[in-house]
Design a protein around this motif. Sequence first.
Motif, PDB file in Angstrom:
ATOM      1  N   ALA A 236      33.910  34.994  41.629  1.00  0.00           N
ATOM      2  CA  ALA A 236      35.006  35.921  41.923  1.00  0.00           C
ATOM      3  C   ALA A 236      35.086  36.965  40.818  1.00  0.00           C
ATOM      4  CB  ALA A 236      36.323  35.162  42.042  1.00  0.00           C
ATOM      5  N   ILE A 237      35.314  38.208  41.200  1.00  0.00           N
ATOM      6  CA  ILE A 237      35.423  39.308  40.230  1.00  0.00           C
ATOM      7  C   ILE A 237      36.773  39.990  40.459  1.00  0.00           C
ATOM      8  CG2 ILE A 237      34.440  41.525  39.508  1.00  0.00           C
ATOM      9  CD1 ILE A 237      31.672  40.442  40.230  1.00  0.00           C
ATOM     10  N   TYR A 238      37.570  40.042  39.395  1.00  0.00           N
ATOM     11  CA  TYR A 238      38.944  40.549  39.496  1.00  0.00           C
ATOM     12  C   TYR A 238      39.130  41.494  38.322  1.00  0.00           C
ATOM     13  CZ  TYR A 238      44.085  39.911  40.143  1.00  0.00           C
ATOM     14  OH  TYR A 238      45.426  40.069  40.373  1.00  0.00           O
ATOM     15  N   LEU A 239      38.674  42.739  38.514  1.00  0.00           N
ATOM     16  CA  LEU A 239      38.569  43.683  37.404  1.00  0.00           C
ATOM     17  C   LEU A 239      39.087  45.061  37.808  1.00  0.00           C
ATOM     18  CD1 LEU A 239      34.916  42.967  36.123  1.00  0.00           C
ATOM     19  CD2 LEU A 239      37.012  42.607  34.809  1.00  0.00           C
ATOM     20  N   PRO A 240      39.489  45.856  36.815  1.00  0.00           N
ATOM     21  CA  PRO A 240      39.768  47.266  37.103  1.00  0.00           C
ATOM     22  C   PRO A 240      38.447  48.016  37.284  1.00  0.00           C
ATOM     23  CG  PRO A 240      40.479  46.644  34.862  1.00  0.00           C
ATOM     24  CD  PRO A 240      39.647  45.532  35.391  1.00  0.00           C
ATOM     25  N   VAL A 241      38.513  49.317  37.566  1.00  0.00           N
ATOM     26  CA  VAL A 241      37.293  50.113  37.673  1.00  0.00           C
ATOM     27  C   VAL A 241      36.834  50.491  36.256  1.00  0.00           C
ATOM     28  CG1 VAL A 241      36.230  52.189  38.627  1.00  0.00           C
ATOM     29  CG2 VAL A 241      37.927  50.943  39.965  1.00  0.00           C
TER      30      VAL A 241
ATOM     31  N   HIS B 178      28.836  37.563  45.042  1.00  0.00           N
ATOM     32  CA  HIS B 178      30.135  37.938  44.467  1.00  0.00           C
ATOM     33  C   HIS B 178      31.206  38.074  45.534  1.00  0.00           C
ATOM     34  CE1 HIS B 178      29.427  42.216  45.402  1.00  0.00           C
ATOM     35  NE2 HIS B 178      28.333  42.215  44.664  1.00  0.00           N
ATOM     36  N   SER B 179      32.424  37.790  45.101  1.00  0.00           N
ATOM     37  CA  SER B 179      33.597  38.010  45.931  1.00  0.00           C
ATOM     38  C   SER B 179      34.554  38.818  45.065  1.00  0.00           C
ATOM     39  CB  SER B 179      34.213  36.666  46.324  1.00  0.00           C
ATOM     40  OG  SER B 179      35.527  36.864  46.812  1.00  0.00           O
ATOM     41  N   VAL B 180      34.544  40.130  45.251  1.00  0.00           N
ATOM     42  CA  VAL B 180      35.387  40.986  44.429  1.00  0.00           C
ATOM     43  C   VAL B 180      36.778  41.021  45.056  1.00  0.00           C
ATOM     44  CG1 VAL B 180      35.685  43.276  43.405  1.00  0.00           C
ATOM     45  CG2 VAL B 180      33.383  42.397  43.816  1.00  0.00           C
TER      46      VAL B 180
ATOM     47  N   VAL C  65      35.287  33.015  37.510  1.00  0.00           N
ATOM     48  CA  VAL C  65      35.994  34.287  37.710  1.00  0.00           C
ATOM     49  C   VAL C  65      35.667  35.201  36.552  1.00  0.00           C
ATOM     50  CG1 VAL C  65      38.184  35.420  38.267  1.00  0.00           C
ATOM     51  CG2 VAL C  65      38.031  32.947  38.388  1.00  0.00           C
ATOM     52  N   ILE C  66      35.392  36.453  36.862  1.00  0.00           N
ATOM     53  CA  ILE C  66      35.233  37.463  35.814  1.00  0.00           C
ATOM     54  C   ILE C  66      36.434  38.397  35.920  1.00  0.00           C
ATOM     55  CG2 ILE C  66      33.744  39.229  34.817  1.00  0.00           C
ATOM     56  CD1 ILE C  66      31.376  37.923  36.272  1.00  0.00           C
TER      57      ILE C  66
END
Length: 660
Positions: free
Chosen positions: A139-144, A162-164, A186-187
């Motif tokens: 899982a990727i939970y990041l700003p741009v 990936h699952s953004v 998670v990132i």
Amino acid sequence: MSTNSIDSLLHETRRFPPSEAFAASAVATNELYEKAAADRVGFWADQSRELLHWHTPFTQTLDWSNAPFARWFADGELNVAYNCLDRHVLAGNGDRVAFHWEGENGDTASYTYSELTAAVKRAANVLTKLGIGQGDRVAIYLPVIPEAVIAMLAVARIGAVHSVVFGGFSAESLRSRIDDASAKLVITADGGWRKGKVFPLKPAVDGAIANGTSTIEHVLVVRRGENEVDWTDGRDRWWHDELASVPAEHEAQAFEAENPLFILYTSGTTGKPKGILHTSGGYLTQVAFTHKNVFDLHPETDVYWCTADVGWVTGHSYVIYGPLANGATQLLYEGTPDTPHPGRWWELIQKYRVSIFYTAPTAIRSFMKIGRQVPNQFDLSSLRVLGSVGEPINPEAWIWYRDVIGGGETPIVDTWWQTETGAIMISALPGVTSLKPGSAQVPIPGVKIDILGEDGTRVDPPRGGLLVVSEPWPSMLRGIWGDPDRFIETYWSKFSVPASEGQDAVWKYFAGDGAHVDTDGDIVLLGRVDDVMNVSGHRLSTQEIESALVSHPIVAEAAVVGAADEATGQAVVAFVIIKSNQADAQTADEASALLRRHVTEQIGAIARPRQIFIVAELPKTRSGKIMRRLLQDVAEGREIGDTTTLADTSVMQIISDKLK
Ligand code: WTA
């Protein structure tokens, strides 16, 4: 859309043929249509060989024997990240800028293709070190921020999935996505910049995995906001520490073309978001093809900017995979259009000499409202192609976009597609198509679209109907994660014809959109025909928001509609019945504020209702079905339509009297 405005759309007489100068050096040609018409499947095979590097060439193009589960290029092998990185460096383009990044707070960074390749190699080694392998979900939970690009490509490089999750989604939404995909890692970041402030991300991750049963083993945290974060030793790791601790070299291994690349959750008609699954070879072929031909990409000279967040499909296909597969130079921007001033986007276009710009109608309409004096302060002369995506663009906004942003000269491509289609399906090709405001116009070469009536027969222009894709396409979704039945039921049951004696089955993909064909054969999109709303180009489900409302202890019943909204296309409007033992505990205003907060916590701020009406009854048919159509009339301030099928015909009178 009202009948009146459909009429005016269908009688749009303005045409904008390409200028001779543009057509002379255009990437797309008429020949593409001819080739695709002559041999559709062979056309895609040729495109794939031309646009991508295959470690093992494919010999088979399309396997549709297990329809509607498609396999494209199935015996070929490739590495998606190698295609986006290493091969450009090996071709001598390592010094070309892959992207310039601007943080909302004024921070900047630039990555050449060599630098980006090096960063992704290290990140791939970190993932392997943390036990991530082929097929594992991350899982990727990041700003741009640059790390979002690096993280996605690193996951792709090792054959993982990936699952953004868009950073605006709540802990609850993140939790359901992590759980559904059984993600191992998670990132995330400490925080990101939005509207002049740091917003935290780590607490939502902590909340999402706190129940003790989460499949998450590690949390990788990028330092961006410099804000305080809670830390769980052993589980949590700093991104920069981990990257520094691994070898720099990483050789990309080839994976089969159908190796899953990503899952992206999107709203459907039921309460539970669907995990749309995309795979590697076909997806990359179509995003590269469309990015090159729809945007007229000249990678040596163009600077491309797509304003989408990487958390949406537009960010996946037209910030990450399409542009990088094509070796483009792009701009990445972290923040909002109006921070610290309302001209921020135009300032960025001027600063980086952006030549191709891709955004959503909702943004264009909000700039129209502010007025042309803001963009007029900046030099936008570098722009030569403009794109639109996410919802229908009304002719007025189209003309404004072309005149004020495009200097009255740039072509505009109105691109229709979906999370499920993976890549653009309907769009003009600049330099080839004569443009028509308000219409997405024609399917791209190699894509077959039909507009059907409810009975499944093709409508004759100029008529309206339902949009279907009649032949498989390379970047089509391969399924809904963990739910093959729902995949068939949602997309393939309405118009497909089962096999009968001597007759093969006919599979038709139902997109959920209404559309008109005009007498030129151009397609005018009319919006969703199901309970999916489109708010600022973001997909939301009425049922998902209703479930969130009903999960609050004071709510007895709730109905949600998408009401027409000048700025956002549609807006969320809710009608709520408060439980009788709670009704006196607070005023309607207090209850409404409480519930708006609750929806934000349950789903995210994008789903927060614009208005909540506290009502005593909801309009229902005799069989108990809520008649949303009538509520929509109220929400849009219209005369209430036919109420004769209501179980209690006085209900609407009571509701509208009360709201007056
Ligand atoms: C709508 C976004 C009209 C449509 C890429 C579709 C559009 C839904 C257009 C998919 C367009 C997207 N004109 N409507 N050019 N582009 N839509 O999955 O209703 O977030 O079904 O993908 O957006 O939204 P999604």
